[in-house]
Design a protein around this motif. Sequence first.
Motif, PDB file in Angstrom:
ATOM      1  N   PHE B  35       0.838  -1.199   0.000  1.00  0.00           N
ATOM      2  CA  PHE B  35       0.000   0.000   0.000  1.00  0.00           C
ATOM      3  C   PHE B  35       0.874   1.251   0.000  1.00  0.00           C
ATOM      4  N   TRP B  36       0.313   2.303  -0.532  1.00  0.00           N
ATOM      5  CA  TRP B  36       0.830   3.647  -0.306  1.00  0.00           C
ATOM      6  C   TRP B  36      -0.271   4.447   0.381  1.00  0.00           C
ATOM      7  N   TYR B  37       0.094   5.032   1.522  1.00  0.00           N
ATOM      8  CA  TYR B  37      -0.811   5.890   2.259  1.00  0.00           C
ATOM      9  C   TYR B  37      -0.251   7.306   2.263  1.00  0.00           C
ATOM     10  N   LYS B  38      -1.164   8.258   2.259  1.00  0.00           N
ATOM     11  CA  LYS B  38      -0.836   9.683   2.314  1.00  0.00           C
ATOM     12  C   LYS B  38      -1.285  10.217   3.666  1.00  0.00           C
ATOM     13  N   GLN B  39      -0.413  10.996   4.315  1.00  0.00           N
ATOM     14  CA  GLN B  39      -0.784  11.614   5.595  1.00  0.00           C
ATOM     15  C   GLN B  39      -0.570  13.122   5.491  1.00  0.00           C
ATOM     16  N   VAL B  48      -3.844   5.675  -0.867  1.00  0.00           N
ATOM     17  CA  VAL B  48      -3.599   6.195  -2.216  1.00  0.00           C
ATOM     18  C   VAL B  48      -3.776   5.090  -3.245  1.00  0.00           C
ATOM     19  N   ILE B  49      -3.146   3.936  -2.991  1.00  0.00           N
ATOM     20  CA  ILE B  49      -3.168   2.856  -3.964  1.00  0.00           C
ATOM     21  C   ILE B  49      -2.764   1.559  -3.274  1.00  0.00           C
ATOM     22  N   ARG B  50      -3.243   0.451  -3.826  1.00  0.00           N
ATOM     23  CA  ARG B  50      -2.997  -0.872  -3.243  1.00  0.00           C
ATOM     24  C   ARG B  50      -2.590  -1.837  -4.340  1.00  0.00           C
ATOM     25  N   GLN B  51      -1.689  -2.749  -3.985  1.00  0.00           N
ATOM     26  CA  GLN B  51      -1.223  -3.775  -4.942  1.00  0.00           C
ATOM     27  C   GLN B  51      -1.260  -5.134  -4.266  1.00  0.00           C
ATOM     28  N   GLU B  52      -1.919  -6.088  -4.897  1.00  0.00           N
ATOM     29  CA  GLU B  52      -1.868  -7.471  -4.426  1.00  0.00           C
ATOM     30  C   GLU B  52      -0.647  -8.148  -5.036  1.00  0.00           C
ATOM     31  N   ALA B  53       0.131  -8.844  -4.235  1.00  0.00           N
ATOM     32  CA  ALA B  53       1.380  -9.424  -4.729  1.00  0.00           C
ATOM     33  C   ALA B  53       1.148 -10.485  -5.789  1.00  0.00           C
ATOM     34  N   TYR B  54      -0.028 -11.120  -5.780  1.00  0.00           N
ATOM     35  CA  TYR B  54      -0.290 -12.178  -6.760  1.00  0.00           C
ATOM     36  C   TYR B  54      -0.657 -11.618  -8.123  1.00  0.00           C
ATOM     37  N   THR B  87       0.922  17.581  -1.587  1.00  0.00           N
ATOM     38  CA  THR B  87       1.902  17.827  -0.525  1.00  0.00           C
ATOM     39  C   THR B  87       1.467  17.101   0.738  1.00  0.00           C
ATOM     40  N   ALA B  88       2.324  16.205   1.237  1.00  0.00           N
ATOM     41  CA  ALA B  88       1.977  15.367   2.389  1.00  0.00           C
ATOM     42  C   ALA B  88       3.137  14.428   2.686  1.00  0.00           C
ATOM     43  N   MET B  89       3.009  13.681   3.774  1.00  0.00           N
ATOM     44  CA  MET B  89       3.877  12.532   4.039  1.00  0.00           C
ATOM     45  C   MET B  89       3.284  11.333   3.330  1.00  0.00           C
ATOM     46  N   TYR B  90       4.146  10.543   2.719  1.00  0.00           N
ATOM     47  CA  TYR B  90       3.708   9.325   2.039  1.00  0.00           C
ATOM     48  C   TYR B  90       4.382   8.121   2.699  1.00  0.00           C
ATOM     49  N   PHE B  91       3.558   7.163   3.068  1.00  0.00           N
ATOM     50  CA  PHE B  91       4.050   5.964   3.725  1.00  0.00           C
ATOM     51  C   PHE B  91       3.775   4.742   2.863  1.00  0.00           C
ATOM     52  N   CYS B  92       4.793   3.945   2.697  1.00  0.00           N
ATOM     53  CA  CYS B  92       4.664   2.639   2.075  1.00  0.00           C
ATOM     54  C   CYS B  92       4.325   1.641   3.182  1.00  0.00           C
ATOM     55  N   ALA B  93       3.459   0.695   2.906  1.00  0.00           N
ATOM     56  CA  ALA B  93       3.041  -0.258   3.935  1.00  0.00           C
ATOM     57  C   ALA B  93       2.865  -1.647   3.346  1.00  0.00           C
TER      58      ALA B  93
END
Lengths: 113, 115
Positions: B35-39, B48-54, B87-93
């Motif tokens: 996932f990418w999250y915006k704070q 922001v966006i999600r990816q399934e590994a499969y 403009t924000a903090m972006y976190f990968c999860a």
Amino acid sequence: ETGVTQSPTHLIKTRGQQVTLRCSSQSGHNTVSWYQQALGQGPQFIFQYYREEENGRGNFPPRFSGLQFPNYSSELNVNALELDDSALYLCASSYERGPYGYTFGSGTRLTVV
Amino acid sequence: AQTVTQSQPEMSVQEAETVTLSCTYDTSENNYYLFWYKQPPSRQMILVIRQEAYKQQNATENRFSVNFQKAAKSFSLKISDSQLGDTAMYFCAFMNPSTGNQFYFGTGTSLTVIP
């Protein structure tokens, strides 16, 4: 009712005190997770509740405890506060366990002095 | 344990330009979610966006797209036509529901969009 509401928004406590943070989830959200976000860091998982039972716990000591209520609200309790407990505490809720549909609240900023 | 690394503490981009945020992760699992999250300053984490590994196909959501390289354990976020509101903090999860329904977050990248 939509969204996740956390209260209070800011809080200052003294070392050694106890604190209760509250989270009101969207109706129907059976899962709630709590995260601690220290300054300049990403959120760290504290624990998750599913249908009022603890469903997973991160690397936090037992003085961090929680409750989830039938009305979709929940609490995070922290006993014997330490200076390092100063952080933003976020809750996130979803309908079910799993990777989808989490809604985060805006957090409670806790300062321990 | 799962770890997520974001090596860019701060980035800036001109309005309307494109920027790429980097993320690497470490896991021995095969099925997981990224996932990418915006704070923003409001502090609420926004997906922001999600990816399934499969899924081999890279996820796309309007101006946001990812470059998912499973073998390299890399998951970068591309923002096209950057806007001031980005403009924000972006976190990968990372999440692996089979071992626990918890997000593992990186340390974040502070993105500033310059007018």
